[in-house]
Design a protein around this motif. Structure first.
Motif: not given
Length: 212
Positions: A190-212
Motif C-alpha cells: 500500500r505504501k509503495k503504491l501510494g494508496l491511502s488506508s481508505r483506498d485499500v479498505r474500499a478495494i478489499e471490501s469490493e473483493i469481499g462482496k465479489a467472493e460472497s
C-alpha cells in the motif's frame, strides 16, 4: 465553453493515441455560434498577391481560388506570419500543416512520456515537478494541455495501482481472512503504491462482496 453549452466533452479513444483522451465537439448552440462567425469572416477582404499582382479578395474568394481546401483559420494564421498573403504560397499549406501537426504530436508525446515517468510511483516529487515544468516551457506545451495530460496519466496510474493491490489482496483472501504476515505485506505494498488506508479498505471490501 463546455459550461456555456457551446461544446460537449467526452472521453474516448482517439486515433493515433494510446490512451483514452478528452474529446470535444460542438453542441447545437456551438454550431449556431460557429456558423455566425464563419458568415461574418467570409466577407472580410484582405490584400493578396495573385500571380504577382496585388489585389483584394474576401476569405471566401481566397478559399475558392486555391486547389487545396482552406479554412478561414488557415488563411488568418498564414496572414499573421507574412506582410501580404500570396495565393501561390497558400497552395502549399497542406504540407506545412502536416509538418506542424507532426511536430506538435512529437512534442506532446515527449511531454506525456515525461509525465508518466514522474507519476509512475503515484506521486511527483518537487524535483520531478520542476523538471516537468521546465520541459513544458521548452516544448511550448500550454497549461491546458499539461493539465489534460496529467489528468489522463494520473487516472491510468490510479487504475494500475488499484489493480495491482486488488490482485495481491484477492490472492491473500482466497484462503480466508488475511493473516498478520499477509497484512504486513499488503501494508508495505500500500505504501509503495501510494494508496491511502481508505483506498485499500474500499478495494478489499469490493473483493469481499465479489467472493460472497
Amino acid at each position: 465553453m463546455v459550461h456555456d453549452g457551446y461544446l460537449v466533452e467526452t472521453k474516448a479513444h482517439i486515433e493515433g493515441e494510446k490512451q483514452r483522451m478528452f474529446a470535444y465537439y460542438l453542441a447545437p448552440r456551438g454550431w449556431e455560434r460557429a456558423n455566425a462567425i464563419k458568415q461574418r469572416l467570409a466577407t472580410i477582404r484582405v490584400p493578396v498577391v495573385v500571380a504577382g499582382v496585388p489585389k483584394e479578395m474576401s476569405l471566401e474568394e481566397i478559399d475558392r481560388a486555391t486547389s487545396v481546401h482552406l479554412t478561414f483559420s488557415d488563411i488568418i494564421r498564414e496572414a499573421m506570419t507574412v506582410d501580404r498573403l500570396d495565393l501561390e504560397y497558400l497552395e502549399g499549406i497542406d504540407d506545412r500543416r502536416k509538418r506542424a501537426m507532426d511536430e506538435r504530436v512529437k512534442r506532446l508525446e515527449e511531454f506525456t512520456r515525461a509525465v508518466m515517468i514522474a507519476w509512475k510511483d503515484g506521486r511527483v516529487t518537487a524535483t520531478e515537478r520542476l523538471l516537468v515544468e521546465q520541459l513544458r516551457e521548452n516544448l511550448g506545451i500550454s497549461r491546458e494541455e499539461q493539465q489534460r495530460i496529467e489528468s489522463e496519466v494520473m487516472e491510468d496510474v490510479l487504475e494500475n495501482r488499484t489493480g495491482i493491490y486488488a490482485a495481491v489482496a484477492e490472492e491473500a483472501l482466497e484462503d480466508g481472512p488475511i493473516t498478520e504476515d499477509e497484512r504486513e505485506l499488503l501494508e508495505a505494498l500500500r505504501k509503495k503504491l501510494g494508496l491511502s488506508s481508505r483506498d485499500v479498505r474500499a478495494i478489499e471490501s469490493e473483493i469481499g462482496k465479489a467472493e460472497s
